[in-house]
Enzyme design. Sequence first.
Site, PDB file in Angstrom:
ATOM      1  N   CYS A   1      -2.683   0.371   8.856  1.00 29.83           N
ATOM      2  CA  CYS A   1      -1.988   1.199   7.875  1.00 29.83           C
ATOM      3  C   CYS A   1      -1.649   2.530   8.546  1.00 29.83           C
ATOM      4  O   CYS A   1      -2.538   3.355   8.794  1.00 29.83           O
ATOM      5  CB  CYS A   1      -2.892   1.411   6.657  1.00 29.83           C
ATOM      6  SG  CYS A   1      -2.106   2.309   5.322  1.00 29.83           S
TER       7      CYS A   1
ATOM      8  N   HIS B   1      -3.334  11.217  15.646  1.00 25.96           N
ATOM      9  CA  HIS B   1      -3.828  10.446  14.511  1.00 25.96           C
ATOM     10  C   HIS B   1      -2.674   9.620  13.962  1.00 25.96           C
ATOM     11  O   HIS B   1      -1.602  10.135  13.660  1.00 25.96           O
ATOM     12  CB  HIS B   1      -4.365  11.381  13.422  1.00 25.96           C
ATOM     13  CG  HIS B   1      -4.729  10.672  12.154  1.00 25.96           C
ATOM     14  ND1 HIS B   1      -5.830   9.850  12.046  1.00 25.96           N
ATOM     15  CD2 HIS B   1      -4.116  10.667  10.923  1.00 25.96           C
ATOM     16  CE1 HIS B   1      -5.897   9.366  10.823  1.00 25.96           C
ATOM     17  NE2 HIS B   1      -4.864   9.851  10.111  1.00 25.96           N
TER      18      HIS B   1
ATOM     19  N   ASP C   1      -8.087  -6.375   5.487  1.00 27.47           N
ATOM     20  CA  ASP C   1      -7.509  -7.116   4.361  1.00 27.47           C
ATOM     21  C   ASP C   1      -6.068  -7.553   4.639  1.00 27.47           C
ATOM     22  O   ASP C   1      -5.265  -7.737   3.728  1.00 27.47           O
ATOM     23  CB  ASP C   1      -7.545  -6.263   3.091  1.00 27.47           C
ATOM     24  CG  ASP C   1      -6.823  -4.929   3.247  1.00 27.47           C
ATOM     25  OD1 ASP C   1      -6.269  -4.681   4.346  1.00 27.47           O
ATOM     26  OD2 ASP C   1      -6.811  -4.134   2.289  1.00 27.47           O
TER      27      ASP C   1
ATOM     28  N   HIS D   1      -5.242   4.222   9.733  1.00 27.83           N
ATOM     29  CA  HIS D   1      -6.511   3.482   9.733  1.00 27.83           C
ATOM     30  C   HIS D   1      -6.232   1.984   9.806  1.00 27.83           C
ATOM     31  O   HIS D   1      -5.116   1.534   9.513  1.00 27.83           O
ATOM     32  CB  HIS D   1      -7.326   3.794   8.471  1.00 27.83           C
ATOM     33  CG  HIS D   1      -7.795   5.208   8.404  1.00 27.83           C
ATOM     34  ND1 HIS D   1      -7.005   6.237   7.918  1.00 27.83           N
ATOM     35  CD2 HIS D   1      -8.985   5.786   8.766  1.00 27.83           C
ATOM     36  CE1 HIS D   1      -7.666   7.371   7.978  1.00 27.83           C
ATOM     37  NE2 HIS D   1      -8.884   7.128   8.490  1.00 27.83           N
TER      38      HIS D   1
ATOM     39  N   CYS E   1       0.810  -1.220   0.000  1.00 26.08           N
ATOM     40  CA  CYS E   1       0.000   0.000   0.000  1.00 26.08           C
ATOM     41  C   CYS E   1       0.846   1.274   0.000  1.00 26.08           C
ATOM     42  O   CYS E   1       0.331   2.359  -0.269  1.00 26.08           O
ATOM     43  CB  CYS E   1      -0.969   0.001   1.172  1.00 26.08           C
ATOM     44  SG  CYS E   1      -0.163   0.193   2.787  1.00 26.08           S
TER      45      CYS E   1
ATOM     46  N   ARG F   1      -4.945  -5.093   8.969  1.00 23.62           N
ATOM     47  CA  ARG F   1      -3.834  -4.294   8.447  1.00 23.62           C
ATOM     48  C   ARG F   1      -3.931  -2.897   9.059  1.00 23.62           C
ATOM     49  O   ARG F   1      -4.815  -2.117   8.708  1.00 23.62           O
ATOM     50  CB  ARG F   1      -3.902  -4.200   6.924  1.00 23.62           C
ATOM     51  CG  ARG F   1      -2.861  -3.224   6.332  1.00 23.62           C
ATOM     52  CD  ARG F   1      -2.797  -3.312   4.810  1.00 23.62           C
ATOM     53  NE  ARG F   1      -4.059  -2.969   4.167  1.00 23.62           N
ATOM     54  CZ  ARG F   1      -4.388  -1.744   3.739  1.00 23.62           C
ATOM     55  NH1 ARG F   1      -3.553  -0.735   3.902  1.00 23.62           N
ATOM     56  NH2 ARG F   1      -5.563  -1.536   3.153  1.00 23.62           N
TER      57      ARG F   1
END
Length: 367
Positions: free
Chosen positions: A338, A320, A327, A323, A283, A336
């Site tokens: 990310c 923050h 998957d 997310h 990704c 996952r």
Amino acid sequence: MKNILIVLGIILGIAVFAAGSGLFKKNKPDVVEIKKENEKIMDNKNVREIYFAGGCFWGTEHFFQQIRGVVGTEVGYANGNTQNPTYEEVVSHTTGFAETVKVKYDPEQVDLKLLIDLYFKTIDPTSKDQQGNDRGNQYRTGIYFTDKTDEAVVKGEVQKLAKNYSKPILVETIPLKNFYKAEDYHQDYLDKNPGGYCHIEPGLFEMAKKANPLPAKTTSYQKQDKKVLKEKLTAEQYNVTQENGTERPFQNEYWDETREGIYVDITTGEPLFVSTDKFESGCGWPSFSKPITKSLIDEKLDRSHGMDRVEVRSKTGDAHLGHVFTDGPKDKGGLRYCINSASLKFIPKAEMETKGYGKYLPLLDKK
């Protein structure tokens, strides 16, 4: 004449009253102001005292002064049969006194058992009236207590010591009968005379300094003020962590980081992820199968940009991070995480110990 006598009588009466009431006395210096800092500590109701006879009191006092938690010492003569003895009377072997060190200590900093154990290292507990080159009943060994609750501790430690010797242990373990402070020149003698005689091997003083180290500091991670973060972080790090920004894929610091180590919150330094849970997802951002523990993060529904996603934030720093998606690799739990590189700081395995993350090293041993 009578009136003059009356006036003089009144004046004399006032003077007598004033003198008796202390009005004309000089003000004494404030005792609190002239006390040493350790004496202030000794006034604390939690400070306790114990008395050690261990041969020449010069060395024994200096030894105990090295131990963290000992807040005061005084050398003197204990458990004799006269009053206010002089040094010359004590060494005449006619008074029954033992050269003794009064030790005041803070039980919240040092345990009595440790003090006793360290004391044992400075004496031959099987020797009668002799330590080092010093001979005479004033050099006998003993632990004298003023608090009845200490008796069981003192005698228990001596009993344990006895198991290591075939000869009888000759350390007295009795209540303190009396104690008289020694002459001033005996107090802190080895501080004032560093080259003075001492029956205790010098290396033991160094051992005493290290015997009760300060407890390891526990790291407390705290949320930082945004003004502080504005100065501390780069513009991109601030945008990501404080303004829910997203960095570009494949153009961030850790997306292809493969070294062993730990990833911490850039805003607080708190550990969040480890390299053993990192995997290549394709990704363009760092991807992890899970955080170190779920208690370190918050997951919130994010409906921004016309999508339903689950945002990941650090719980302590409220930064923050990125997310979480479903998957991920099935053999790793199917998730996952990310995460933006800008929200993290990577600590390589080789630097974890020196930077305070040594306790997390076992996490890198997972198969």
